[in-house]
Design a protein around this motif. Structure first.
Motif, PDB file in Angstrom:
ATOM      1  N   ASP A  97       0.841  -1.193   0.000  1.00 46.16           N
ATOM      2  CA  ASP A  97       0.000   0.000   0.000  1.00 46.16           C
ATOM      3  C   ASP A  97       0.878   1.245   0.000  1.00 46.16           C
ATOM      4  O   ASP A  97       2.110   1.162   0.046  1.00 46.16           O
ATOM      5  N   SER A  98       0.249   2.396  -0.075  1.00 47.70           N
ATOM      6  CA  SER A  98       1.002   3.639  -0.240  1.00 47.70           C
ATOM      7  C   SER A  98       1.893   3.957   0.946  1.00 47.70           C
ATOM      8  O   SER A  98       2.904   4.640   0.809  1.00 47.70           O
ATOM      9  N   ALA A  99       1.527   3.469   2.126  1.00 47.59           N
ATOM     10  CA  ALA A  99       2.327   3.726   3.322  1.00 47.59           C
ATOM     11  C   ALA A  99       3.302   2.598   3.608  1.00 47.59           C
ATOM     12  O   ALA A  99       4.044   2.647   4.580  1.00 47.59           O
ATOM     13  N   PHE A 100       3.283   1.576   2.777  1.00 50.72           N
ATOM     14  CA  PHE A 100       4.125   0.399   2.963  1.00 50.72           C
ATOM     15  C   PHE A 100       3.944  -0.213   4.353  1.00 50.72           C
ATOM     16  O   PHE A 100       4.901  -0.593   5.013  1.00 50.72           O
ATOM     17  N   ASP A 101       2.686  -0.313   4.781  1.00 49.15           N
ATOM     18  CA  ASP A 101       2.406  -1.020   6.024  1.00 49.15           C
ATOM     19  C   ASP A 101       1.598  -2.294   5.771  1.00 49.15           C
ATOM     20  O   ASP A 101       1.080  -2.900   6.699  1.00 49.15           O
ATOM     21  N   ALA A 102       1.488  -2.689   4.495  1.00 53.37           N
ATOM     22  CA  ALA A 102       0.866  -3.963   4.135  1.00 53.37           C
ATOM     23  C   ALA A 102       1.509  -4.456   2.848  1.00 53.37           C
ATOM     24  O   ALA A 102       1.821  -3.657   1.955  1.00 53.37           O
ATOM     25  N   THR A 103       1.727  -5.751   2.756  1.00 52.74           N
ATOM     26  CA  THR A 103       2.317  -6.340   1.561  1.00 52.74           C
ATOM     27  C   THR A 103       1.572  -7.624   1.218  1.00 52.74           C
ATOM     28  O   THR A 103       0.921  -8.239   2.067  1.00 52.74           O
ATOM     29  N   SER A 104       1.680  -8.029  -0.045  1.00 50.03           N
ATOM     30  CA  SER A 104       1.096  -9.299  -0.462  1.00 50.03           C
ATOM     31  C   SER A 104       1.872  -9.861  -1.639  1.00 50.03           C
ATOM     32  O   SER A 104       2.619  -9.145  -2.317  1.00 50.03           O
ATOM     33  N   LEU A 105       1.663 -11.150  -1.862  1.00 44.08           N
ATOM     34  CA  LEU A 105       2.251 -11.865  -2.995  1.00 44.08           C
ATOM     35  C   LEU A 105       1.133 -12.327  -3.908  1.00 44.08           C
ATOM     36  O   LEU A 105       0.156 -12.925  -3.453  1.00 44.08           O
ATOM     37  N   SER A 106       1.267 -12.057  -5.214  1.00 40.47           N
ATOM     38  CA  SER A 106       0.314 -12.522  -6.211  1.00 40.47           C
ATOM     39  C   SER A 106       1.023 -13.401  -7.226  1.00 40.47           C
ATOM     40  O   SER A 106       2.215 -13.216  -7.494  1.00 40.47           O
ATOM     41  N   ILE A 107       0.299 -14.350  -7.790  1.00 38.14           N
ATOM     42  CA  ILE A 107       0.819 -15.200  -8.859  1.00 38.14           C
ATOM     43  C   ILE A 107       0.193 -14.748 -10.170  1.00 38.14           C
ATOM     44  O   ILE A 107      -1.024 -14.545 -10.257  1.00 38.14           O
ATOM     45  N   LEU A 108       1.025 -14.582 -11.193  1.00 37.43           N
ATOM     46  CA  LEU A 108       0.576 -14.059 -12.478  1.00 37.43           C
ATOM     47  C   LEU A 108       0.540 -15.152 -13.535  1.00 37.43           C
ATOM     48  O   LEU A 108       1.199 -16.183 -13.408  1.00 37.43           O
ATOM     49  N   ASP A 109      -0.225 -14.893 -14.579  1.00 37.51           N
ATOM     50  CA  ASP A 109      -0.270 -15.754 -15.747  1.00 37.51           C
ATOM     51  C   ASP A 109       0.748 -15.229 -16.760  1.00 37.51           C
ATOM     52  O   ASP A 109       0.636 -14.076 -17.203  1.00 37.51           O
ATOM     53  N   PRO A 110       1.743 -16.015 -17.149  1.00 38.07           N
ATOM     54  CA  PRO A 110       2.742 -15.518 -18.105  1.00 38.07           C
ATOM     55  C   PRO A 110       2.159 -15.124 -19.454  1.00 38.07           C
ATOM     56  O   PRO A 110       2.801 -14.396 -20.214  1.00 38.07           O
ATOM     57  N   ALA A 111       0.935 -15.586 -19.751  1.00 38.75           N
ATOM     58  CA  ALA A 111       0.290 -15.158 -20.992  1.00 38.75           C
ATOM     59  C   ALA A 111      -0.294 -13.763 -20.860  1.00 38.75           C
ATOM     60  O   ALA A 111      -0.757 -13.187 -21.842  1.00 38.75           O
ATOM     61  N   GLY A 112      -0.309 -13.211 -19.639  1.00 42.27           N
ATOM     62  CA  GLY A 112      -0.823 -11.879 -19.401  1.00 42.27           C
ATOM     63  C   GLY A 112      -2.090 -11.910 -18.598  1.00 42.27           C
ATOM     64  O   GLY A 112      -3.164 -12.213 -19.133  1.00 42.27           O
ATOM     65  N   GLY A 113      -2.001 -11.616 -17.304  1.00 42.95           N
ATOM     66  CA  GLY A 113      -3.182 -11.631 -16.453  1.00 42.95           C
ATOM     67  C   GLY A 113      -2.863 -12.150 -15.068  1.00 42.95           C
ATOM     68  O   GLY A 113      -1.717 -12.479 -14.746  1.00 42.95           O
ATOM     69  N   LEU A 114      -3.895 -12.233 -14.255  1.00 41.58           N
ATOM     70  CA  LEU A 114      -3.758 -12.595 -12.855  1.00 41.58           C
ATOM     71  C   LEU A 114      -4.207 -14.031 -12.631  1.00 41.58           C
ATOM     72  O   LEU A 114      -5.275 -14.432 -13.084  1.00 41.58           O
ATOM     73  N   ALA A 115      -3.383 -14.819 -11.900  1.00 37.32           N
ATOM     74  CA  ALA A 115      -3.744 -16.195 -11.567  1.00 37.32           C
ATOM     75  C   ALA A 115      -4.242 -16.289 -10.127  1.00 37.32           C
ATOM     76  O   ALA A 115      -5.276 -16.902  -9.870  1.00 37.32           O
ATOM     77  N   LYS A 116      -3.519 -15.699  -9.173  1.00 35.48           N
ATOM     78  CA  LYS A 116      -3.911 -15.712  -7.759  1.00 35.48           C
ATOM     79  C   LYS A 116      -3.652 -14.317  -7.193  1.00 35.48           C
ATOM     80  O   LYS A 116      -2.520 -13.854  -7.171  1.00 35.48           O
ATOM     81  N   ALA A 117      -4.725 -13.680  -6.713  1.00 34.27           N
ATOM     82  CA  ALA A 117      -4.633 -12.274  -6.326  1.00 34.27           C
ATOM     83  C   ALA A 117      -3.940 -12.063  -4.990  1.00 34.27           C
ATOM     84  O   ALA A 117      -3.247 -11.078  -4.793  1.00 34.27           O
ATOM     85  N   ASP A 118      -4.164 -12.939  -4.035  1.00 36.11           N
ATOM     86  CA  ASP A 118      -3.643 -12.741  -2.674  1.00 36.11           C
ATOM     87  C   ASP A 118      -3.137 -14.082  -2.180  1.00 36.11           C
ATOM     88  O   ASP A 118      -3.785 -14.750  -1.386  1.00 36.11           O
TER      89      ASP A 118
END
Length: 466
Positions: A97-118
């Protein structure tokens, strides 16, 4: 620590993400994405099928930064193949987030797009405790690591976190000796085998002489347990500057030509006096430095990428903070590992990229058959000179010429990654954060953008192969 997040002017409009990827005491800016230091720039070298039949095969026989390479470098034990980086298998993004007080890891689709958001986030505590699985100071390694997991260098927790990308389960967390942000401050990891990993420690703990704790070094550990094995001192490679004591400050690391390449930041304890940047190579069979290459004229060098096809190592250098000549003291170093000893082939100063210094956090080699020396980088305004935008460039690391591709908000563009056809650029925009895709089969063209964390609505700060 190498990159403390700090908030300059944080609003939810305009140049909101005035966070810095900078050492403690150093008022150096950098992209919001620089929080994940140039690790993510690496792209896979072997073909990897994406959805809809998209392949991630590297152009000209190698995609950017998969590292290692089948040829050259220091061989292992007699008859053993040279150390090489694993073949990448997927893409991931770090978000904050903008204050860098929360982080997350997402998994992406190499073809372009989102596989797992959180996949994993900083809200989830470790089993049986209250410490979050992730701190808010996390980066990706500069290359994919052995084992197929997403590896996260968690500087806030002083640990390496291994995440299964299919199940989002935390496979294990390994505490690294004295690697917390307040002491030795680890910056990168190279897992060379099931029993040996190299960890760079950028900071120094002046209160101890214990080799497992002192820092400003490279240590080897057991990646399964975190057990300390040995310390590789790089004090001998610190620059000599009259009136100051420069620390080598080992920073980013990757496998290149069978060896471990380490960028050295070369800054004193006050983060005020700089020496010229360097890259050292460590033989993984002897754990000794085999070569040291000065990146002549450039300072504050950090992000690395390696092109195995030509044995070319790229290093991004942000230049000394506050220096009136910063534009000519920042840029890209091009190191030739095909010769012995390795040599600096050329430097490309930031003047070739316009009027702002290079973002020290990342550089990405992304060749095609038609453009075998193509790469990407971005510039930023780390000294808050009027809110100038981040600018994305394609450049030719042989000719030294650069072409502007896109602009974004100040401190928005982070370390990026590429397939053979797509460039994934994280943009930590205040209004609508996204990963912007570019078609890079020829002249780069923007295509679509997508949110990388639709659960927590966090901004992407880095994209990397795992």
């Amino acid at each position: 620590m190498r990159r403390l997040y700090w908030i300059g002017v944080v609003t939810l409009a305009g140049v909101a993400l005035a966070c810095s990827d900078s050492p403690a005491g150093r008022p150096d800016g950098g992209a919001a994405g620089a929080a994940a230091a140039g690790a993510s720039g690496t792209a896979g070298g072997a073909a990897m099928a994406g959805a809809a039949g998209s392949a991630v095969a590297g152009a000209a026989g190698s995609a950017a930064g998969a590292g290692g390479g089948a040829a050259g470098g220091a061989a292992g034990a007699a008859g053993a193949a040279p150390l090489a980086a694993p073949t990448p298998i997927g893409l991931a993004a770090l978000n904050a987030d903008s204050a860098f007080d929360a982080t997350s890891l997402s998994i992406l689709d190499p073809a372009g797009g989102l596989a797992k958001a959180d996949c994993v986030d900083s809200k989830v505590p470790t089993t049986g405790g209250s410490t979050p699985v992730l701190s808010t100071d996390v980066v990706f390694p500069s290359q994919p690591q052995r084992g197929g997991n997403v590896v996260i260098v968690d500087r806030g927790n002083g640990a390496l976190t291994f995440v299964n990308p299919s199940t989002c389960a935390v496979v294990r967390q390994v505490a690294v000796p004295n690697a917390t942000s307040l002491k030795a401050d680890m910056d990168d990891v190279v897992i060379a085998s099931d029993s040996k990993a190299y960890v760079t420690r950028y900071g120094v703990d002046a209160t101890t002489t214990d080799p497992s704790k002192v820092g400003n070094d490279v240590i080897t550990i057991d990646p399964a347990t975190g057990t300390f094995k040995s310390r590789i001192s790089l004090d001998a490679y610190a620059s000599v500057v009259t009136g100051a004591t420069i620390l080598a400050r080992p920073d980013r690391a990757l496998i290149a030509s069978g060896q471990i390449a380490i960028s050295l930041g070369e800054i004193d304890t006050s983060f005020y006096v700089y020496g010229e940047g360097k890259v050292v190579l460590i033989d993984p069979t002897t754990d000794t430095v085999t070569a040291s290459v000065v990146v002549t004229g450039l300072y504050d060098c950090s992000g690395l990428d390696y092109l195995a096809a030509s044995k070319t190592l790229l290093v991004s250098c942000g230049g000394p903070y506050g220096d009136p000549d910063r534009l000519t003291k920042s840029g890209i170093g091009v190191i030739d590992l095909s010769v012995s000893p390795p040599a600096l082939a050329r430097t490309i100063t930031s003047a070739a990229f316009g009027t702002l210094p290079i973002n020290f956090a990342w550089v990405l080699a992304a060749p095609t058959a038609a453009s075998p020396t193509r790469a990407f980088a971005s510039t930023s305004d780390p000294e808050f000179n009027g809110g100038k935008p981040d600018i994305l460039y394609a450049f030719d690391f042989a000719a030294g010429t650069a072409t502007q591709i896109a602009t974004s908000d100040q401190f928005a563009i982070g370390p990026s990654a590429a397939t053979a056809s797509l460039l994934f650029v994280p943009e930590a925009l205040a209004a609508a954060p996204k990963i912007q895709l570019f078609d890079i089969t020829a002249t780069p063209q923007p295509t679509i953008g997508f949110a990388s964390d639709t659960v927590n609505m966090l901004s992407p700060t880095a994209v990397a192969w795992y």
